[in-house]
Design an enzyme around this catalytic site. Structure first.
Site, PDB file in Angstrom:
ATOM      1  N   HIS A 113     -10.695  -6.101   4.530  1.00  0.00           N
ATOM      2  CA  HIS A 113      -8.500  -5.768   4.090  1.00  0.00           C
ATOM      3  C   HIS A 113      -8.365  -7.070   3.405  1.00  0.00           C
ATOM      4  O   HIS A 113      -9.058  -8.057   4.108  1.00  0.00           O
ATOM      5  CB  HIS A 113      -7.354  -5.801   5.601  1.00  0.00           C
ATOM      6  CG  HIS A 113      -6.706  -5.057   5.335  1.00  0.00           C
ATOM      7  ND1 HIS A 113      -5.456  -5.295   5.149  1.00  0.00           N
ATOM      8  CD2 HIS A 113      -6.297  -4.138   5.430  1.00  0.00           C
ATOM      9  CE1 HIS A 113      -4.386  -5.113   4.874  1.00  0.00           C
ATOM     10  NE2 HIS A 113      -4.024  -3.996   5.183  1.00  0.00           N
ATOM     11  N   HIS A 162       0.446  -8.693   1.061  1.00  0.00           N
ATOM     12  CA  HIS A 162      -0.832  -9.433   2.324  1.00  0.00           C
ATOM     13  C   HIS A 162      -1.350 -10.323   2.142  1.00  0.00           C
ATOM     14  O   HIS A 162      -2.249 -10.907   2.877  1.00  0.00           O
ATOM     15  CB  HIS A 162      -2.130  -8.511   2.163  1.00  0.00           C
ATOM     16  CG  HIS A 162      -1.717  -6.883   1.949  1.00  0.00           C
ATOM     17  ND1 HIS A 162      -0.733  -6.180   0.515  1.00  0.00           N
ATOM     18  CD2 HIS A 162      -1.208  -6.092   2.821  1.00  0.00           C
ATOM     19  CE1 HIS A 162      -0.649  -4.922   1.096  1.00  0.00           C
ATOM     20  NE2 HIS A 162      -1.141  -4.601   2.170  1.00  0.00           N
ATOM     21  N   CYS A 207       2.500  -8.566  13.913  1.00  0.00           N
ATOM     22  CA  CYS A 207       3.792  -9.315  13.804  1.00  0.00           C
ATOM     23  C   CYS A 207       4.586  -8.290  14.900  1.00  0.00           C
ATOM     24  O   CYS A 207       4.637  -7.398  15.071  1.00  0.00           O
ATOM     25  CB  CYS A 207       4.145  -8.552  12.310  1.00  0.00           C
ATOM     26  SG  CYS A 207       4.194  -6.946  11.502  1.00  0.00           S
ATOM     27  N   SER A 215      -2.701   2.437   3.438  1.00  0.00           N
ATOM     28  CA  SER A 215      -1.602   1.597   4.358  1.00  0.00           C
ATOM     29  C   SER A 215      -2.264   1.408   6.507  1.00  0.00           C
ATOM     30  O   SER A 215      -2.160   2.580   6.692  1.00  0.00           O
ATOM     31  CB  SER A 215      -0.438   1.967   4.433  1.00  0.00           C
ATOM     32  OG  SER A 215       0.199   1.944   5.701  1.00  0.00           O
ATOM     33  N   SER A 241       4.770   0.599   4.738  1.00  0.00           N
ATOM     34  CA  SER A 241       5.054  -0.429   3.287  1.00  0.00           C
ATOM     35  C   SER A 241       5.352   1.201   2.448  1.00  0.00           C
ATOM     36  O   SER A 241       6.028   1.786   1.648  1.00  0.00           O
ATOM     37  CB  SER A 241       3.938   0.060   2.305  1.00  0.00           C
ATOM     38  OG  SER A 241       2.968   0.976   2.846  1.00  0.00           O
ATOM     39  N   THR A 264      -2.422  -8.699  11.401  1.00  0.00           N
ATOM     40  CA  THR A 264      -0.719  -8.658  11.572  1.00  0.00           C
ATOM     41  C   THR A 264      -0.438  -7.414  11.984  1.00  0.00           C
ATOM     42  O   THR A 264       0.418  -6.957  12.668  1.00  0.00           O
ATOM     43  CB  THR A 264       0.058  -9.436  10.342  1.00  0.00           C
ATOM     44  OG1 THR A 264       0.036  -8.560   9.078  1.00  0.00           O
ATOM     45  CG2 THR A 264       0.042 -10.556  10.043  1.00  0.00           C
ATOM     46  N   GLU A 298      -5.710  -8.717   3.678  1.00  0.00           N
ATOM     47  CA  GLU A 298      -5.267  -9.421   4.598  1.00  0.00           C
ATOM     48  C   GLU A 298      -6.235  -9.995   5.303  1.00  0.00           C
ATOM     49  O   GLU A 298      -5.987 -11.617   5.236  1.00  0.00           O
ATOM     50  CB  GLU A 298      -4.465  -9.346   5.478  1.00  0.00           C
ATOM     51  CG  GLU A 298      -3.406  -9.665   6.204  1.00  0.00           C
ATOM     52  CD  GLU A 298      -2.484  -9.614   7.784  1.00  0.00           C
ATOM     53  OE1 GLU A 298      -2.497 -10.398   8.420  1.00  0.00           O
ATOM     54  OE2 GLU A 298      -1.674  -8.586   7.559  1.00  0.00           O
ATOM     55  N   HIS A 313       0.383  -1.780  -0.148  1.00  0.00           N
ATOM     56  CA  HIS A 313      -0.337  -0.013  -0.112  1.00  0.00           C
ATOM     57  C   HIS A 313       0.685   1.502   0.083  1.00  0.00           C
ATOM     58  O   HIS A 313       1.062   1.877   0.970  1.00  0.00           O
ATOM     59  CB  HIS A 313      -0.898   0.037   0.985  1.00  0.00           C
ATOM     60  CG  HIS A 313      -1.900  -1.115   1.303  1.00  0.00           C
ATOM     61  ND1 HIS A 313      -2.818  -1.517   2.405  1.00  0.00           N
ATOM     62  CD2 HIS A 313      -2.563  -1.757   0.002  1.00  0.00           C
ATOM     63  CE1 HIS A 313      -3.578  -2.773   1.354  1.00  0.00           C
ATOM     64  NE2 HIS A 313      -3.268  -2.869   0.019  1.00  0.00           N
TER      65      HIS A 313
END
Length: 296
Positions: A124, A74, A190, A218, A262, A160, A126, A39
């Site tokens: 999203h 993603h 993460c 993002s 990103s 994440t 992901e 993103h």
């Protein structure tokens, strides 16, 4: 005006690896990127300029006309990957290893009979990938969305890039409305997200204005900006140095700089240089005059 950079910010290893992979591909015009590789608008422009094809995630495998398909950082469900391969396409997978770990956790919980609850944004990419292989699931984005679930046990995982400070109240709310049900929580947030969250928490104690650099879409960049706003600090989410406005810093003495996972290093450095230029052109602070006591 002093500019202070966050201790941890910018590209995480997952995004960096995905970009490196894409830049090494010899024939971009034969590759379709399914969605946004990352993103970041500058990166998307670069990839488009190199000749990569792209379609939105919503079109799925049936919209791919090229012989190769690049899966974004993603991630994507195994079901969708199988569909792409079944159409005779070669799959190039740049899924972040930490996103893949979240996929594995979700599937494992599902196989063990847990109703999987994903804490994250409903829309999203992901989250769509995380839920694509599950037999049953619920997505919860805030404590108010917690609901009674007809299951004997619940397994909770996280998008994440979920803010750690958001995760606990959501989990508590889910448990509260599902009393008496076994709840297993697997922390899939993460480490780079945690590092950037902790770094900006420390940064916010030192500044009066915050600038966060990152793509308009993002999620983790939005989260970093929210932290500043929640502290009552003027906080600005920008994509590049050209988005800066001098008037934002009229009364600023200490400006913090952070960036999403990103965001390119070059973008961060350009914004940093622009902030230093603004600082050099600011008028010196005016201090009130003080009358000294007369010494007899």
């Amino acid at each position: 005006m002093k500019v202070i950079r966050a201790e941890a910010m910018g590209l995480c290893f997952g995004v960096r690896d995905a970009l490196d992979l894409a830049r090494r591909l010899p024939a971009p015009n034969e590759v379709t990127i399914l969605g946004e590789l990352v993103h970041n608008e500058l990166v998307l422009e670069e990839l488009d300029g190199r000749g990569f094809l792209s379609i939105s995630e919503g079109h799925g495998a049936e919209g791919v006309g090229s012989p190769e398909v690049l899966v974004t950082a993603h991630g994507m469900s195994q079901k969708e990957k199988h569909s792409i391969r079944a159409r005779g396409k070669d799959l190039i997978d740049s899924t972040c290893p930490l996103v893949e770990r979240a996929h594995q956790a979700a599937v494992r919980l599902d196989r063990e009979g847990y109703h999987v609850v994903v804490v994250g944004r409903h829309d999203h990419v992901e989250v769509k990938g995380l839920t694509g292989d599950l037999s049953r699931f619920t997505v919860v984005s805030c404590p108010e969305e917690a609901q009674k679930i007809s299951a004997s046990k619940l397994g909770i995982i996280f998008q994440t890039t979920t803010r750690p400070k958001d995760a606990e109240p959501i989990v508590d709310a889910i448990k509260q409305v599902n009393l008496g049900i076994e709840v297993k929580v697997v922390d899939t947030i993460c480490q780079p997200t945690k590092d950037r969250q902790h770094a900006i928490e420390d940064l916010l104690t030192q500044i009066d204005t915050l600038v966060v650099v990152g793509g308009a879409h993002s999620n983790n960049t939005h989260q970093l900006t929210r932290l500043g706003l929640e502290r009552g600090i003027p906080s600005y989410h920008i994509q590049s140095a050209k988005d800066l406005r001098v008037e934002w810093f009229k009364n600023s003495q200490f400006v913090g700089l952070s960036a999403g996972t990103s965001t390119l290093d070059t973008s961060i450095d350009e914004v940093h240089d622009a902030l230093l230029k603004i600082a050099r052109h600011k008028s010196p602070p005016m201090y009130p005059s003080v009358s000294l006591p007369t010494i007899s």
